[in-house]
Design a protein around this motif. Structure first.
Motif, PDB file in Angstrom:
ATOM      1  N   LEU A  20     -26.778  71.309   1.856  1.00  0.00           N
ATOM      2  CA  LEU A  20     -27.298  70.094   2.498  1.00  0.00           C
ATOM      3  C   LEU A  20     -28.689  69.751   1.972  1.00  0.00           C
ATOM      4  N   SER A  21     -29.491  70.782   1.728  1.00  0.00           N
ATOM      5  CA  SER A  21     -30.828  70.549   1.160  1.00  0.00           C
ATOM      6  C   SER A  21     -30.694  69.899  -0.220  1.00  0.00           C
ATOM      7  N   CYS A  22     -29.767  70.424  -1.020  1.00  0.00           N
ATOM      8  CA  CYS A  22     -29.530  69.907  -2.364  1.00  0.00           C
ATOM      9  C   CYS A  22     -29.034  68.454  -2.303  1.00  0.00           C
ATOM     10  N   ALA A  23     -28.062  68.220  -1.414  1.00  0.00           N
ATOM     11  CA  ALA A  23     -27.491  66.871  -1.294  1.00  0.00           C
ATOM     12  C   ALA A  23     -28.550  65.861  -0.875  1.00  0.00           C
ATOM     13  N   GLN A  24     -29.392  66.268   0.082  1.00  0.00           N
ATOM     14  CA  GLN A  24     -30.418  65.347   0.565  1.00  0.00           C
ATOM     15  C   GLN A  24     -31.410  64.999  -0.557  1.00  0.00           C
ATOM     16  N   ALA A  25     -31.810  66.022  -1.324  1.00  0.00           N
ATOM     17  CA  ALA A  25     -32.775  65.773  -2.403  1.00  0.00           C
ATOM     18  C   ALA A  25     -32.149  64.913  -3.507  1.00  0.00           C
ATOM     19  N   LEU A  26     -30.854  65.115  -3.784  1.00  0.00           N
ATOM     20  CA  LEU A  26     -30.191  64.293  -4.812  1.00  0.00           C
ATOM     21  C   LEU A  26     -30.106  62.834  -4.365  1.00  0.00           C
ATOM     22  N   LEU A  27     -29.810  62.648  -3.080  1.00  0.00           N
ATOM     23  CA  LEU A  27     -29.759  61.275  -2.552  1.00  0.00           C
ATOM     24  C   LEU A  27     -31.121  60.611  -2.692  1.00  0.00           C
ATOM     25  N   GLN A  28     -32.161  61.380  -2.342  1.00  0.00           N
ATOM     26  CA  GLN A  28     -33.510  60.818  -2.430  1.00  0.00           C
ATOM     27  C   GLN A  28     -33.869  60.466  -3.873  1.00  0.00           C
ATOM     28  N   ALA A  29     -33.249  61.196  -4.824  1.00  0.00           N
ATOM     29  CA  ALA A  29     -33.512  60.907  -6.243  1.00  0.00           C
ATOM     30  C   ALA A  29     -32.616  59.775  -6.755  1.00  0.00           C
ATOM     31  N   GLY A  30     -31.795  59.197  -5.882  1.00  0.00           N
ATOM     32  CA  GLY A  30     -31.011  58.021  -6.267  1.00  0.00           C
ATOM     33  C   GLY A  30     -29.564  58.285  -6.637  1.00  0.00           C
ATOM     34  N   HIS A  31     -29.110  59.542  -6.515  1.00  0.00           N
ATOM     35  CA  HIS A  31     -27.713  59.863  -6.847  1.00  0.00           C
ATOM     36  C   HIS A  31     -26.787  59.607  -5.661  1.00  0.00           C
ATOM     37  N   LYS A 327     -31.992  84.668   2.835  1.00  0.00           N
ATOM     38  CA  LYS A 327     -32.457  84.055   4.084  1.00  0.00           C
ATOM     39  C   LYS A 327     -32.388  82.517   4.064  1.00  0.00           C
ATOM     40  N   VAL A 328     -32.635  81.972   5.262  1.00  0.00           N
ATOM     41  CA  VAL A 328     -32.531  80.524   5.476  1.00  0.00           C
ATOM     42  C   VAL A 328     -33.531  79.774   4.586  1.00  0.00           C
ATOM     43  N   GLU A 329     -34.770  80.249   4.557  1.00  0.00           N
ATOM     44  CA  GLU A 329     -35.795  79.571   3.755  1.00  0.00           C
ATOM     45  C   GLU A 329     -35.411  79.568   2.269  1.00  0.00           C
ATOM     46  N   GLY A 330     -34.913  80.702   1.777  1.00  0.00           N
ATOM     47  CA  GLY A 330     -34.499  80.785   0.375  1.00  0.00           C
ATOM     48  C   GLY A 330     -33.369  79.817   0.084  1.00  0.00           C
ATOM     49  N   ALA A 331     -32.430  79.673   1.024  1.00  0.00           N
ATOM     50  CA  ALA A 331     -31.298  78.761   0.835  1.00  0.00           C
ATOM     51  C   ALA A 331     -31.796  77.322   0.694  1.00  0.00           C
ATOM     52  N   TRP A 332     -32.695  76.921   1.590  1.00  0.00           N
ATOM     53  CA  TRP A 332     -33.191  75.532   1.550  1.00  0.00           C
ATOM     54  C   TRP A 332     -33.949  75.277   0.245  1.00  0.00           C
ATOM     55  N   LEU A 333     -34.817  76.231  -0.127  1.00  0.00           N
ATOM     56  CA  LEU A 333     -35.608  76.056  -1.360  1.00  0.00           C
ATOM     57  C   LEU A 333     -34.714  76.014  -2.587  1.00  0.00           C
ATOM     58  N   SER A 334     -33.653  76.828  -2.579  1.00  0.00           N
ATOM     59  CA  SER A 334     -32.731  76.862  -3.707  1.00  0.00           C
ATOM     60  C   SER A 334     -32.057  75.504  -3.893  1.00  0.00           C
ATOM     61  N   GLY A 335     -31.631  74.899  -2.793  1.00  0.00           N
ATOM     62  CA  GLY A 335     -31.003  73.572  -2.865  1.00  0.00           C
ATOM     63  C   GLY A 335     -31.955  72.544  -3.452  1.00  0.00           C
ATOM     64  N   GLN A 336     -33.214  72.613  -3.044  1.00  0.00           N
ATOM     65  CA  GLN A 336     -34.221  71.674  -3.567  1.00  0.00           C
ATOM     66  C   GLN A 336     -34.431  71.884  -5.072  1.00  0.00           C
ATOM     67  N   SER A 337     -34.522  73.159  -5.492  1.00  0.00           N
ATOM     68  CA  SER A 337     -34.794  73.442  -6.911  1.00  0.00           C
ATOM     69  C   SER A 337     -33.645  72.967  -7.783  1.00  0.00           C
ATOM     70  N   LEU A 338     -32.413  73.225  -7.339  1.00  0.00           N
ATOM     71  CA  LEU A 338     -31.267  72.792  -8.145  1.00  0.00           C
ATOM     72  C   LEU A 338     -31.240  71.263  -8.241  1.00  0.00           C
ATOM     73  N   ALA A 339     -31.497  70.593  -7.121  1.00  0.00           N
ATOM     74  CA  ALA A 339     -31.482  69.121  -7.136  1.00  0.00           C
ATOM     75  C   ALA A 339     -32.541  68.587  -8.100  1.00  0.00           C
ATOM     76  N   ARG A 340     -33.724  69.203  -8.079  1.00  0.00           N
ATOM     77  CA  ARG A 340     -34.794  68.750  -8.994  1.00  0.00           C
ATOM     78  C   ARG A 340     -34.365  68.917 -10.442  1.00  0.00           C
ATOM     79  N   ALA A 341     -33.696  70.061 -10.735  1.00  0.00           N
ATOM     80  CA  ALA A 341     -33.258  70.311 -12.115  1.00  0.00           C
ATOM     81  C   ALA A 341     -32.207  69.271 -12.526  1.00  0.00           C
ATOM     82  N   VAL A 342     -31.298  68.954 -11.639  1.00  0.00           N
ATOM     83  CA  VAL A 342     -30.212  68.001 -11.950  1.00  0.00           C
ATOM     84  C   VAL A 342     -30.787  66.591 -12.095  1.00  0.00           C
ATOM     85  N   ALA A 343     -31.719  66.250 -11.208  1.00  0.00           N
ATOM     86  CA  ALA A 343     -32.266  64.889 -11.232  1.00  0.00           C
ATOM     87  C   ALA A 343     -33.259  64.709 -12.379  1.00  0.00           C
ATOM     88  N   GLY A 344     -33.648  65.838 -13.008  1.00  0.00           N
ATOM     89  CA  GLY A 344     -34.535  65.747 -14.179  1.00  0.00           C
ATOM     90  C   GLY A 344     -35.950  65.432 -13.744  1.00  0.00           C
TER      91      GLY A 344
END
Ligand SMILES: Cc1cc2nc3c(=O)[nH]c(=O)nc-3n(C[C@H](O)[C@H](O)[C@H](O)COP(=O)(O)OP(=O)(O)OC[C@H]3O[C@@H](n4cnc5c(N)ncnc54)[C@H](O)[C@@H]3O)c2cc1C
Length: 344
Positions: A20-31, A327-344
């Motif tokens: 969900l963290s990843c999806a939210q960040a990708l949406l914010q990046a326009g995907h 842990k929960v914090e690691g999961a959220w941060l991981s989603g954000q990092s992957l989204a940033r990498a995908v969104a360039g």
């Protein structure tokens, strides 16, 4: 895949906090993003059982118990959750037991929980996805079984819906490592090898409904002896409800005991953990109602610290607690990092 495929949505498999963290960040990046989960709703291991027995409806967090927030980005996210009323500090009286003596943990730590239940932050994230209209889709009871790369994009096949007609520009897996392995193995053996290197451990949980409040002087205890590892007064978390006069408690077995007994029958696990609870001052097993839950993949020992995995050419990625310190914090941060990498 052709350049025109880049306008296709991205598929995120798994609607725990990482997905969900990843999806939210990708949406914010326009995907545009389509999220799939095999369960009946989001939140994964940040899980709350809700049911009813003779005393009335009860609830109990039987996966993640609380979460900490050290990273500034995650602290800001948790502040948004608090603002929205879906998370709060749990001001728990803590204790730990080594087999002979009880002590109080020295470090004061801010412990957060979802409110009114552990699934609430994920529910809030799904709502924010839904506000993106056509650009976002969240679909439950969809167990992704196969990924195939076609000229017109990635195709997914699920147990419930067969081959999905939609094509995707990228597929991102936000599932526990052992569940990523069979999906990636045919299409990205390198990624499958990374997931195979993570050793995830099981955990038995027992949810205990007590007819009256217990007189124990703590709300959460780390037990460093015997089959138990953690005992919590679930009813002491903010916003919880239980039938009048009753209290709900949660017992987690240690990873070692859980792994050794992972195939045992729920009744025998319940009996062992209730007896261990009674020895700590808990109620007589005959006085309570108890329900066991087996987590096959609870935590990773040791968790990888890559943050995320991505194959940019194949347009595949993985995120989750297991690859990001746990842990929960690691999961959220991981989603954000992957989204940033995908969104360039
Ligand atoms: C017993 C227990 C106690 C814990 N205690 C704590 C704690 O106190 N503090 C803490 O910070 N963390 C704790 N954790 C860990 C915490 O719950 C996780 O770190 C975090 O929730 C992981 O989030 P995630 O998104 O990476 O994975 P998950 O929450 O596991 O999400 C993965 C999602 O993928 C879905 N999925 C899997 N395979 C497929 C498929 N093929 N197709 C579609 N969907 C699929 C699953 O249904 C799930 O919803 C605990 C976990 C457990 C189980």
């Amino acid at each position: 895949m052709s350049a025109s495929n880049e306008t296709l949505p991205i598929a995120v498999i798994g609607a725990g906090l990482a997905g969900l963290s990843c999806a939210q960040a990708l949406l914010q990046a326009g995907h545009a993003v389509h999220v799939f989960d095999k369960s009946r709703g989001p939140s994964g291991r940040m899980s709350t059982r809700r049911a009813e027995d003779e005393a009335g409806p009860w609830q109990c967090d039987h996966g993640a118990q609380y979460f900490t927030a050290r990273d500034p980005q995650f602290r800001a996210e948790v502040a948004r959750w608090q603002q929205a009323g879906v998370a709060a500090l749990w001001d728990a009286r803590m204790a730990s037991f080594d087999g002979t003596a009880w002590t109080t943990p020295a470090t004061p730590l801010e412990r957060f929980v979802g409110t009114p239940r552990m699934t609430s932050p994920a529910g809030w994230l799904v709502q924010s996805l839904q506000q993106a209209g056509d650009r976002a889709l969240a679909q439950w009871q969809t167990t992704v079984q196969k990924l195939e790369r076609h000229a017109d994009g990635w195709a997914i096949t699920s147990a419930e819906h067969g081959l999905h007609p939609q094509r995707y520009s990228a597929v991102l897996l936000a599932v526990p490592a052992p569940q990523a392995v069979p999906l990636l193995h045919p299409v990205a053996p390198t990624g499958a090898a990374v997931a195979s290197s993570a050793r995830m451990r099981g955990s038995w949980a027992v949810m205990v409904r007590c007819p009256a409040p217990l007189t124990l002087l703590w709300d959460g205890a780390f037990i460093n002896t015997g089959p138990l590892r953690w005992v919590a007064r679930d009813s002491s978390k903010p916003g919880r409800t239980a039938p009048a006069g009753t209290e709900t408690w949660l017992l987690h077995a240690s990873p070692e005991w859980s792994d050794a007994h992972i195939e045992d029958a729920a009744d025998s696990v319940t009996a062992t953990l209730l007896a261990a609870f009674e020895a700590l001052g808990g109620p007589a097993p005959t006085q309570v109602q108890a329900t066991a839950h087996r987590w096959r993949y609870a935590d990773t020992e040791p968790a990888l610290t890559l943050g995320y995995w991505r194959d940019a050419d194949a347009q595949l990625g993985m995120c989750g607690d297991w690859i990001s310190g746990g842990k929960v914090e690691g999961a959220w941060l991981s989603g954000q990092s992957l989204a940033r990498a995908v969104a360039g």
